[in-house]
Design an enzyme around this catalytic site. Structure first.
Site, PDB file in Angstrom:
ATOM      1  N   LYS A  63       0.725  -1.340   0.063  1.00 48.53           N
ATOM      2  CA  LYS A  63       0.007   0.039  -0.032  1.00 48.53           C
ATOM      3  C   LYS A  63       0.829   1.294  -0.071  1.00 48.53           C
ATOM      4  O   LYS A  63       0.549   2.228  -0.507  1.00 48.53           O
ATOM      5  CB  LYS A  63      -0.891   0.152   1.193  1.00 48.53           C
ATOM      6  CG  LYS A  63      -1.988  -0.933   1.474  1.00 48.53           C
ATOM      7  CD  LYS A  63      -2.817  -0.718   0.291  1.00 48.53           C
ATOM      8  CE  LYS A  63      -4.347  -1.685   0.301  1.00 48.53           C
ATOM      9  NZ  LYS A  63      -5.310  -1.520  -1.113  1.00 48.53           N
ATOM     10  N   GLU A  98      -9.510   6.160   3.291  1.00 48.70           N
ATOM     11  CA  GLU A  98     -10.560   5.196   3.612  1.00 48.70           C
ATOM     12  C   GLU A  98      -9.754   4.035   3.961  1.00 48.70           C
ATOM     13  O   GLU A  98      -8.561   3.700   3.258  1.00 48.70           O
ATOM     14  CB  GLU A  98     -11.673   4.828   2.704  1.00 48.70           C
ATOM     15  CG  GLU A  98     -11.172   3.684   1.640  1.00 48.70           C
ATOM     16  CD  GLU A  98      -9.942   4.255   0.741  1.00 48.70           C
ATOM     17  OE1 GLU A  98      -9.842   5.529   0.395  1.00 48.70           O
ATOM     18  OE2 GLU A  98      -9.214   3.220   0.014  1.00 48.70           O
ATOM     19  N   SER A 150       1.844  -9.802  -1.356  1.00 55.27           N
ATOM     20  CA  SER A 150       1.395  -8.268  -0.993  1.00 55.27           C
ATOM     21  C   SER A 150       1.573  -7.754   0.345  1.00 55.27           C
ATOM     22  O   SER A 150       1.927  -6.354   0.409  1.00 55.27           O
ATOM     23  CB  SER A 150       0.046  -8.079  -1.683  1.00 55.27           C
ATOM     24  OG  SER A 150      -0.958  -8.825  -0.918  1.00 55.27           O
TER      25      SER A 150
END
Lengths: 265, 395
Positions: free
Chosen positions: B88, B110, B377
């Site tokens: 991220k 968010e 990830s």
């Protein structure tokens, strides 16, 4: 001439501005909405925005979010909402538009929607999350049925966007008075009159103002320079406050009468 | 054809389905992004922070024991080794540099599982910007450690109590905030979702995953992989891995969605496998919805996959046939989680475990010595409470 255009013509003759009332279809149930529609027009509402509830109302504040949530506790269908409109048309010629988000309309099928809406007596659509850039499909379907498409303008809209929205709109142009979501507010935004005057340089369509309008005082102020005043959350708050009580309709009715009185200039 | 087109569409998908108030802001964002995306100074600054702050490049790690078991060559792209423990941050670093150049003073985001929230709070702290993170009240309860991390980093975590009180509602509330404070606020969206230009921006900031993986595999194996695979919730880590391989027709791309207890067996998060076209959060894409177009509540054991929509470019890759999308159940993902812990000494995120599970299932159908890249990830520390509960154990 469309019912919406005719309404604005008649009001001009009477030196009145239009009071447009928003309620969410099915809040808290369809039977109540049916009674409310009657109550609204009998109390002087000139035009109805009937909200099509959506699970994810991105542009709405807590009041209308809660209304949608209450409505969606029962089975939802566009057909049932159109059924309400059909009944409404048996006793009223006040313009009525459907107001909501795109996805439920898209899933119904846009051509079918426009067709069935006209048959039921709907006069137009306002789709909050459908700016002119994405509206071609719905606009085409709506044009075939000769209904109106109303679009929003906001305090952030540039001249270029005011032109774009003016060019594609019919019926009236809806000016969102604040940068924010729907919801009754204590005080009105500044600069509304300046914005309305600017919009009028781009369009001859009537200009309505909504978002944040909560009292007869607000209505009176806006009626001084706009063609229509739109009240939603403040009416729903009245509903909430008197829900389940025998005098609910009379309370909502007297609130709406005060709002309407304030549109007479 | 290069997607998105000028209007922000990927075939029929994408676009800008937002209220008028946000249209000028999206146009401004698009213009600024176009100005800076090829600006040497911007690129140099981004490269600096990706290297020094995020810790890139991360390894493309040969998973030797798993490979031996499966009879194929499995490589793991180690996004779990990034600062904050997931992919991220690649995107939040990029977007905050953009926000600074645009003169925005407040950041909102968010978050579902909290990974994107933590990555956003991290960069906001690094650059001294005010940061508010919207998080579903249900997720606030489920993801307590991440909530605390965000607070430590100086962000305000705002629990969202509307709707299903999960990621989709957090995104609604972030949009509402952005509508209200659009003039000074930059909204850092965490996935390749939302209105144009977000899917493009997030893809561009995440493609570093695939760019690195491609040059690393060429260096290690002297050829391109046969298969690249990643989990898909909103789809940012998958898009980041896939994008540089789109033109390489020999590379099969498989996105792995979360099937929950199994499609047809209650709620899940497999929008591409089991959803239909619709419009949510500013874009047209595949969605989980009922007959009438009301959005369904998603479910996955992996909180980061728990979203009823998916990025529009994935919808396009599905329809065009360039990528395939499959789904994996909670139990399969959980088994893969344990397998990776025990064979490779790596605790993967439950999200990434879905991609591992797919490869474990598909290995039998692949030629011996096929080269497979799995995007790992994120790291799984955040998930140990969920896993412990499944094991009837305590942390």
């Amino acid at each position: 001439m469309s019912r919406i255009a005719k309404m604005f013509d008649e009001l001009r003759g009477k030196k009145e501005k239009a009071l447009i009332a928003y309620i969410t279809a099915g809040d808290p149930d369809m039977a109540t909405t049916e009674q409310l529609l009657k109550c609204l027009v009998e109390s002087g509402t000139d035009m109805i925005e009937l909200g099509v509830p959506f699970s994810d109302p991105m542009a709405d504040g807590p009041t209308i979010q809660a209304a949608a949530q209450r409505a969606l506790e029962h089975p939802f269908s566009i057909q049932a909402i159109l059924g309400l409109v059909k009944k409404f048309r048996t006793y009223s010629q006040a313009p009525l538009i459907l107001f909501g988000y795109y996805n439920p309309l898209l899933q119904y099928g846009l051509e079918r929607l426009a067709h069935d809406a006209r048959e039921a007596g709907v006069d137009g659509f306002l789709v909050v999350d459908l700016p002119p850039e994405e509206a071609a499909d719905l606009k085409k379907a709506v044009d075939i049925q000769q209904l109106d498409m109303i679009f929003l303008l906001a305090p952030t809209s540039t001249d270029e966007r005011i032109r774009k929205v003016s060019d594609i709109s019919s019926g009236f142009v809806y000016y969102v008075s604040i940068t924010g979501v729907t919801g009754a507010r204590e005080s009105l935004a500044d600069m509304m009159e300046v914005s309305v005057n600017k919009i009028r340089q781009f369009t001859k369509l009537p200009v309505g103002i909504g978002f944040g309008v909560s009292s007869p005082e607000h209505v009176r102020e806006i009626a001084g320079f706009a063609d229509a005043v739109i009240v939603g959350s403040a009416i729903i708050k009245q509903l909430e406050a008197h829900a389940g009580m025998p005098d609910m309709l009379s309370k909502v009715g007297s609130f709406v009468k005060q709002l309407k009185e304030a549109t007479r200039i | 054809m290069n997607y998105p087109d000028e209007t922000g569409h990927y075939g029929p998908y994408g676009g800008r389905y937002v209220s008028e108030t946000l249209m000028p802001a999206l146009i401004e964002l698009e213009q600024s992004y176009n100005l800076y995306r090829n600006d040497p100074e911007f690129k140099a600054e981004l490269a600096y922070f990706l290297h020094e702050f995020v810790g890139r490049p991360n390894p493309l790690y040969f998973a030797q024991r798993l490979s031996e078991k499966l009879g194929i060559k499995v490589y793991l792209k180690r996004e779990d080794l990034n600062h904050t423990g997931a992919h991220k941050i690649n995107n939040t670093v990029g977007q905050i540099l953009l926000a600074r150049r645009m003169g925005k003073t407040r950041i909102i985001a968010e978050t579902g599982a909290g990974q994107h929230g933590v990555a956003t709070a991290t960069v906001a702290a690094r650059f001294g910007l005010e940061c508010d993170v919207f998080m579903g009240a249900e997720d606030v309860k489920r993801q307590e450690p991440n909530v605390f991390r965000m607070k430590l980093l100086g962000a305000r975590v705002i629990p969202v109590t509307s709707g299903s009180q999960t990621l989709k509602d957090a995104m609604n509330e972030a949009m509402r905030d952005w509508i209200t404070y659009v003039r000074n606020t930059f909204y850092i969206i965490g996935s390749v979702a939302g209105p144009h230009p977000y899917p493009l921006i997030v893809r561009d900031f995440q493609r570093v995953i695939g760019d690195e993986a491609k040059s690393q595999i060429l260096e290690k194996e002297g050829r391109l992989p046969d298969l690249v695979t990643a989990c898909v919730g909103g789809g940012s880590n998958a898009m980041g891995l896939f994008y540089p391989f789109i033109g390489d027709k020999g590379v099969v791309m498989v996105g792995v969605e979360a099937a929950g207890h199994g499609i047809g067996n209650g709620p899940h998060s497999a929008s591409l496998c089991a959803g239909r076209q619709g419009v949510l959060h500013g874009a047209k894409s595949y969605l989980l919805q009922d007959e009438q177009g009301q959005i369904s509540t998603a479910h996955s054991i992996a909180p980061g996959l728990d979203y009823p929509g998916v990025g529009p470019e994935h919808s396009w890759l599905k329809d065009s046939g360039r990528a395939q999308y499959v789904s994996v159940t909670d139990d399969e993902a959980l088994a893969a989680f344990h397998e990776l812990c025990l064979t490779e000494g790596i605790i993967p995120a439950l999200e990434s475990s879905h991609a591992v599970a797919y490869v474990m299932k598909a290995a039998a159908t692949l030629k011996k010595d096929s080269i497979v890249i799995i995007n790992l990830s994120g790291r799984g520390d955040k998930d140990i409470h969920i896993v412990a509960e499944k094991m009837d154990s305590e942390v």
